[in-house]
Design a protein around this motif. Structure first.
Motif, mmCIF file in Angstrom:
data_model
loop_
_atom_site.group_PDB
_atom_site.id
_atom_site.type_symbol
_atom_site.label_atom_id
_atom_site.label_comp_id
_atom_site.label_asym_id
_atom_site.label_seq_id
_atom_site.Cartn_x
_atom_site.Cartn_y
_atom_site.Cartn_z
ATOM 1 N N ALA A 240 0.827 -1.203 0.000
ATOM 2 C CA ALA A 240 0.000 0.000 0.000
ATOM 3 C C ALA A 240 0.865 1.258 0.000
ATOM 4 O O ALA A 240 0.574 2.235 -0.713
ATOM 5 C CB ALA A 240 -0.925 -0.013 1.218
ATOM 6 N N VAL A 241 1.939 1.255 0.786
ATOM 7 C CA VAL A 241 2.850 2.405 0.804
ATOM 8 C C VAL A 241 3.521 2.562 -0.560
ATOM 9 O O VAL A 241 3.756 3.686 -1.034
ATOM 10 C CB VAL A 241 3.881 2.258 1.940
ATOM 11 N N ASP A 242 3.823 1.437 -1.221
ATOM 12 C CA ASP A 242 4.373 1.508 -2.582
ATOM 13 C C ASP A 242 3.410 2.233 -3.524
ATOM 14 O O ASP A 242 3.839 2.990 -4.409
ATOM 15 C CB ASP A 242 4.653 0.104 -3.119
ATOM 16 N N LEU A 243 2.123 1.991 -3.362
ATOM 17 C CA LEU A 243 1.128 2.666 -4.206
ATOM 18 C C LEU A 243 1.195 4.174 -4.029
ATOM 19 O O LEU A 243 1.058 4.940 -4.990
ATOM 20 C CB LEU A 243 -0.270 2.152 -3.881
ATOM 21 N N LEU A 267 6.677 4.388 7.861
ATOM 22 C CA LEU A 267 7.877 5.043 8.388
ATOM 23 C C LEU A 267 9.178 4.488 7.817
ATOM 24 O O LEU A 267 10.264 4.941 8.194
ATOM 25 C CB LEU A 267 7.901 4.899 9.916
ATOM 26 N N ARG A 268 9.074 3.531 6.923
ATOM 27 C CA ARG A 268 10.308 2.937 6.379
ATOM 28 C C ARG A 268 11.147 4.013 5.691
ATOM 29 O O ARG A 268 10.612 5.007 5.163
ATOM 30 C CB ARG A 268 9.960 1.802 5.426
ATOM 31 N N ARG A 271 11.371 4.860 0.238
ATOM 32 C CA ARG A 271 10.031 5.006 -0.344
ATOM 33 C C ARG A 271 8.938 4.999 0.740
ATOM 34 O O ARG A 271 7.842 4.483 0.550
ATOM 35 C CB ARG A 271 9.772 3.900 -1.377
ATOM 36 N N GLY A 272 9.251 5.608 1.868
ATOM 37 C CA GLY A 272 8.272 5.729 2.937
ATOM 38 C C GLY A 272 7.524 7.048 2.850
ATOM 39 O O GLY A 272 7.598 7.764 1.844
ATOM 40 N N LEU A 273 6.830 7.397 3.916
ATOM 41 C CA LEU A 273 5.955 8.571 3.894
ATOM 42 C C LEU A 273 6.403 9.678 4.841
ATOM 43 O O LEU A 273 5.639 10.577 5.158
ATOM 44 C CB LEU A 273 4.516 8.143 4.251
ATOM 45 N N ARG A 274 7.655 9.626 5.291
ATOM 46 C CA ARG A 274 8.137 10.644 6.219
ATOM 47 C C ARG A 274 8.237 12.011 5.534
ATOM 48 O O ARG A 274 8.620 12.105 4.360
ATOM 49 C CB ARG A 274 9.522 10.278 6.742
ATOM 50 N N ILE A 275 7.940 13.060 6.303
ATOM 51 C CA ILE A 275 8.141 14.429 5.813
ATOM 52 C C ILE A 275 8.918 15.266 6.824
ATOM 53 O O ILE A 275 8.983 16.494 6.713
ATOM 54 C CB ILE A 275 6.804 15.130 5.495
ATOM 55 N N MET A 426 -1.819 12.445 10.761
ATOM 56 C CA MET A 426 -1.134 13.495 10.006
ATOM 57 C C MET A 426 0.372 13.378 10.245
ATOM 58 O O MET A 426 0.830 12.645 11.108
ATOM 59 C CB MET A 426 -1.641 14.859 10.448
ATOM 60 N N GLY A 427 1.140 14.159 9.477
ATOM 61 C CA GLY A 427 2.585 14.138 9.602
ATOM 62 C C GLY A 427 3.250 13.262 8.562
ATOM 63 O O GLY A 427 4.479 13.154 8.520
ATOM 64 N N ALA A 428 2.452 12.614 7.713
ATOM 65 C CA ALA A 428 2.971 11.798 6.619
ATOM 66 C C ALA A 428 2.727 12.519 5.293
ATOM 67 O O ALA A 428 2.051 13.552 5.244
ATOM 68 C CB ALA A 428 2.283 10.432 6.616
ATOM 69 N N LYS A 429 3.255 11.958 4.216
ATOM 70 C CA LYS A 429 3.064 12.567 2.897
ATOM 71 C C LYS A 429 1.596 12.614 2.511
ATOM 72 O O LYS A 429 1.172 13.499 1.768
ATOM 73 C CB LYS A 429 3.860 11.793 1.836
#
Length: 462
Positions: A240-243, A267-268, A271-275, A426-429
């Motif tokens: 799902a995070v890859d999507l 959080l990886r 290719r994770g979602l950290r900002i 919140m706090g992710a891409k």
């Protein structure tokens, strides 16, 4: 207020009294419940004439007539008055939002103690006659004073803030959402509910056979919905995070898996979602009787946040509040007290967050604390305690000391106060939609709507 009646002997022809009352939709909902008259003409959110627009809510004629009773019973003749008869002739309509003036005038007195009065109700804005008629009452013989009773308050359990949010969201194109492990009926049902409301376009990621079995249990077809097969929750979360990383999904939705499995994938490092901010959870709550949506944070992710984490908790909540139309949200940082006490760490953190806001380290809202729960949301409590603050009594965002407090507060508002709650990280891409098995359909839809509206504002679509 002290009220005093006029006895039969004191009354004389020409005596007159009036009351002014604003007709609200809440009045009409209460009237529908009490009377049993559920005619959609008198209730909000109905298109009676089929023109595709929700018509203005028309006040029931007998509700308007009841305003006459209020004048007779409270003022003229006042306490002790009993009806004999009432003639009503309806001349026009009143609608929710109208200010109405109910007036009675003594016409004559009879030897048996009865009094004849002319009665009318007019719209205040244009003086149009809505109702006219005549009443006959038995007037009181004895003088009586009374203090107007403080009746138990009524709160209409209506979720107008979520209704408005859904109206906004339904005008936007659906958001593509990767739904992680929707492998049982409850979690899959939430995703399909958002799909039918045209809020989301789901991509179902999980064990395909289990997803299909859940759809069969629900009696739903998954025709036209993409399913990505994954052998277990960890694989589903990563897929799902890859999507999202590939630009195919613009939000995540938690299905039937543990939250920490989903967040670990988000959080990886690759290719994770950290900002650069901590992930924080926000409940957007529609509490009956509260004039605005109430944001409660953090109630699901950060267990015992330190000061740097609380900075992100506050900033994430302010950012989401902006997306929901709060231009300069008022943030109350909660503690057990409203003064700084070094023995209570949450009061010290609250004071520091307030000062950081003053110095521009937290931007976009007004942050104040420490505030106790009562003086954060109740202006009378704040005034009694002498708290002078633009936030006290008016907080739109409540920042709790820790997860225990946040979880308890949110569930108290839901199960005791009748609130509906939308949950989002919140706090992710991209926003991460967290739903609970105990959530109502309204809460599930609102969670989808929050994610959709937030992404639309971030991308400049609204």
């Amino acid at each position: 207020m002290i009220r005093e009646n006029k006895t039969f002997d004191e009354l004389k022809p020409g005596d007159s009294a009036e009351l002014k009352r604003t007709c609200t939709t809440d009045d009409l909902i209460v009237f529908a419940n009490v009377s049993g008259n559920h005619n959609p003409m008198h209730l909000p959110h109905h298109d009676i004439d089929g023109d595709g627009k929700e018509d203005e809510v028309v006040a029931p004629s007998m509700w308007i007539g009841s305003l006459i009773s209020a004048v007779l019973g409270n003022i003229l003749p006042g306490p002790g008055t009993l009806y004999r008869r009432q003639e009503l002739r309806f001349k026009d309509r009143a609608r929710a939002g109208d200010d109405l003036i109910a007036r009675v005038t003594v016409l004559s007195k009879n030897d048996d103690g009865s009094v004849r009065l002319g009665t009318e109700v007019r719209r205040a804005a244009d003086n149009v006659l809505v109702l006219e008629g005549e009443a006959e009452v038995l007037a009181p013989r004895a003088k009586f004073q009374f203090e107007e009773q403080d009746l138990p308050g009524l709160v209409v359990q209506r979720h107008r803030h979520f209704d408005k949010l859904l109206e906004t969201a339904e005008k936007l194109p659906p958001i593509s959402v990767a739904v992680v492990s929707p492998e049982e009926a409850n979690s899959l049902g939430g995703a399909l509910l958002g799909t039918k409301a045209r809020l989301i376009t789901p991509i179902l990621v999980g064990h395909k056979d289990k997803i299909l079995a859940a759809a069969k249990e629900l009696g739903e077809s998954l025709d036209g919905i993409e399913i990505i097969d994954a052998p277990n929750d960890t694989a589903a979360a990563n897929a799902a995070v890859d999507l999202v990383a590939d630009g195919r999904a613009h939000a995540l939705m938690k299905g039937h898996l543990h939250t920490d499995v989903l967040l670990k994938a988000a959080l990886r490092k690759e290719r994770g979602l950290r900002i650069g901010r901590r992930f924080t959870h926000i409940f957007v709550m529609d509490v009956p009787g509260v004039a605005h949506p109430l944001l409660v944070t953090d109630a699901a992710v950060n267990i015992a946040p330190d000061l740097p984490t609380k900075v992100d908790i506050v900033q994430n909540a302010i950012d989401l509040a902006h997306s929901l139309g709060m231009d300069n949200p008022k943030v109350g940082v909660l503690s057990a007290v409203e003064t700084v006490n070094p023995a209570i760490p949450s009061s010290v953190d609250a004071a520091l967050l307030s000062k950081m806001n003053e110095r521009g380290q937290i931007q976009g809202g007004i942050v104040d604390g420490p505030l106790a729960m009562d003086n954060a949301i109740n202006i009378t409590a704040a005034r009694i305690k002498g708290i002078v603050s633009p936030v006290a009594g008016q907080a739109e965002v409540l920042v709790v000391p820790d997860l225990d407090a946040g979880n308890m507060l949110a569930k108290q508002l839901t199960f005791i106060s009748g609130a509906e709650a939308a949950g989002i990280v919140m706090g992710a891409k991209v926003p991460i939609i967290l739903t609970s098995r105990a959530d109502s359909d309204k809460s599930r839809l609102a969670s989808c709507a929050v994610a959709l509206v937030h992404q639309a504002r971030v991308s400049g679509k609204i």
